[in-house]
Motif scaffolding. Sequence first.
Motif, PDB file in Angstrom:
ATOM      1  N   SER A 151     -68.672 -14.078  20.500  1.00  0.00           N
ATOM      2  CA  SER A 151     -67.606 -13.950  21.283  1.00  0.00           C
ATOM      3  C   SER A 151     -66.585 -14.329  19.859  1.00  0.00           C
ATOM      4  O   SER A 151     -66.828 -14.570  18.630  1.00  0.00           O
ATOM      5  N   TRP A 152     -65.359 -13.808  20.246  1.00  0.00           N
ATOM      6  CA  TRP A 152     -64.293 -13.792  19.185  1.00  0.00           C
ATOM      7  C   TRP A 152     -63.349 -14.932  19.177  1.00  0.00           C
ATOM      8  O   TRP A 152     -63.037 -15.440  20.346  1.00  0.00           O
ATOM      9  N   TYR A 153     -63.091 -15.228  17.911  1.00  0.00           N
ATOM     10  CA  TYR A 153     -62.135 -16.365  17.611  1.00  0.00           C
ATOM     11  C   TYR A 153     -61.148 -16.214  16.660  1.00  0.00           C
ATOM     12  O   TYR A 153     -61.322 -15.433  15.786  1.00  0.00           O
ATOM     13  N   ALA A 154     -59.917 -16.617  16.762  1.00  0.00           N
ATOM     14  CA  ALA A 154     -58.839 -16.542  15.862  1.00  0.00           C
ATOM     15  C   ALA A 154     -59.123 -17.510  14.833  1.00  0.00           C
ATOM     16  O   ALA A 154     -59.814 -18.483  15.117  1.00  0.00           O
ATOM     17  N   PRO A 155     -58.807 -17.317  13.785  1.00  0.00           N
ATOM     18  CA  PRO A 155     -58.889 -18.403  12.310  1.00  0.00           C
ATOM     19  C   PRO A 155     -58.264 -19.663  12.976  1.00  0.00           C
ATOM     20  O   PRO A 155     -58.978 -20.626  12.496  1.00  0.00           O
ATOM     21  N   GLN A 156     -57.266 -19.708  13.630  1.00  0.00           N
ATOM     22  CA  GLN A 156     -56.757 -21.342  13.871  1.00  0.00           C
ATOM     23  C   GLN A 156     -57.436 -21.838  14.868  1.00  0.00           C
ATOM     24  O   GLN A 156     -57.217 -22.749  15.168  1.00  0.00           O
ATOM     25  N   GLU A 157     -58.368 -21.030  15.632  1.00  0.00           N
ATOM     26  CA  GLU A 157     -59.275 -21.990  16.416  1.00  0.00           C
ATOM     27  C   GLU A 157     -60.624 -22.451  15.757  1.00  0.00           C
ATOM     28  O   GLU A 157     -61.348 -22.805  16.387  1.00  0.00           O
ATOM     29  N   LEU A 158     -60.691 -22.135  14.619  1.00  0.00           N
ATOM     30  CA  LEU A 158     -61.875 -22.776  13.718  1.00  0.00           C
ATOM     31  C   LEU A 158     -62.522 -24.268  13.933  1.00  0.00           C
ATOM     32  O   LEU A 158     -63.432 -24.414  14.289  1.00  0.00           O
ATOM     33  N   GLU A 159     -61.562 -25.086  13.778  1.00  0.00           N
ATOM     34  CA  GLU A 159     -61.656 -26.492  14.133  1.00  0.00           C
ATOM     35  C   GLU A 159     -62.253 -26.900  15.404  1.00  0.00           C
ATOM     36  O   GLU A 159     -63.311 -27.680  15.656  1.00  0.00           O
TER      37      GLU A 159
END
Length: 165
Positions: A151-159
């Motif tokens: 699955s793909w996540y944006a960097p700001q979704e890391l937390e």
Amino acid sequence: MRIYLPATSAGLRALLDDGELGPAPLTAFAVTPGLREWYHDDDVEALEYAALSEAARASLRLIDADATAAWRRVVVALDAAEDQVEVRDDLDRGVVRLAAPVIAAQVASVHVDDADAEPAVTAAAGAITAADLGDEGAQEKVDDADGFELSWYAPQELEQLLASF
């Protein structure tokens, strides 16, 4: 240059807490001349997917070596200056070495297995070394994990992503 860095949940935690992944040199994957020759395709997206897939397989080796890692493959997609990247197709197709740690600002996206892949990833991580040495049964376990899409996540979704492990 787009780079696909294999990682683990512990690596993602370091990226979030410290703002970087390292130390350098880091081994990663990219669209290299060796990958282009092996894949026989001029479609950039297909070649990048192949590099991402190689990084996902390398993540299994990292998971196997890290008792604290979640049983999910992790790939960090990032952009690196070409003068910071050494092509190492002599090691394996698509392999590159990064001369500097990866900083958070370089990260374009993060790709991670969903929870339903954990049983297959657990089996594959335990079998990856035997698969590398030619064991067909172990290779089947690795292939089973390869069957799951990351699955793909944006960097700001890391937390938020790390909280889900």
